[in-house]
Design an enzyme around this catalytic site. Sequence first.
Site: not given
Length: 266
Positions: A91-94, A115
């Site tokens: 879950d890094a939202k990169r 993510t």
Amino acid sequence: MNFFDRLHDRIRTVDSVVSVGLDPDPSRIPDHLTEYDLPRWAFNRRIIDATHEHAAVYKPNAAFYEDPDGWAALEETIAYAHGKNVPVLLDAKRADIGNTTRQYAQILEKADAITVNPYMGRDSLQPFLADEESGVFILCRTSNPGGADIQDLELESGEPVYERVAALADLWNENDNVGLVVGATKPEELEELREQVPDLPFLVPGVGAQGGDAEAAVEFGLANGVGLVNSSRGIIFAGEHDGEEFAKASGQAAKRLKKRLNQYRD
């Protein structure tokens, strides 16, 4: 086999759609683990030992690992989870542009899925989308109250931003490797999005500490039986006050959530 094929097999093997969020807040790690060289890894290993029979996936949040010891702990955690045959969703939202986003995408050499944030458009996600074997979960409708600040804005077409994101994600799913992050705190929106994109698996946060709707998360979060319902704090800190026996409570919490969710699965 791409990520969602592997996830399908994992869900069937353990009869579970539970995603266990591995967010080892250093301030909440039991005191007896702080003497280890990598306390976060020591904590995660015990959580994995206690929960892997009930976990469809592990979801470490990059925010808890962004320092030298943290990255080392994350690498050990990913390797150990793989040793238990559990895929890992980072879950890094990169997302970014050019060389930067290509650099971000290299983490998929270790993790199985990630993510990403669609705010900068398709080119910012292209290196992730082009990785046919990995999963890409695009932020769509998040579970935090502030998500409405942008996600609920109405476009000239009359649709809210989050619905446009879902439609774009569906178009970008050329390699059958795209899913959506859709929170469980507004079940009616979960239902609407499922009708709009019937074939995209959802990662549904918010069922644990945030009190989201478990029934809606399962009914509308799964596409052809594939999807994930995440709990982080509700599982990993279930035994926070149990000292050296903390992981036992985590295993019980994961098992309870699996049972709770399975009553709504077909």
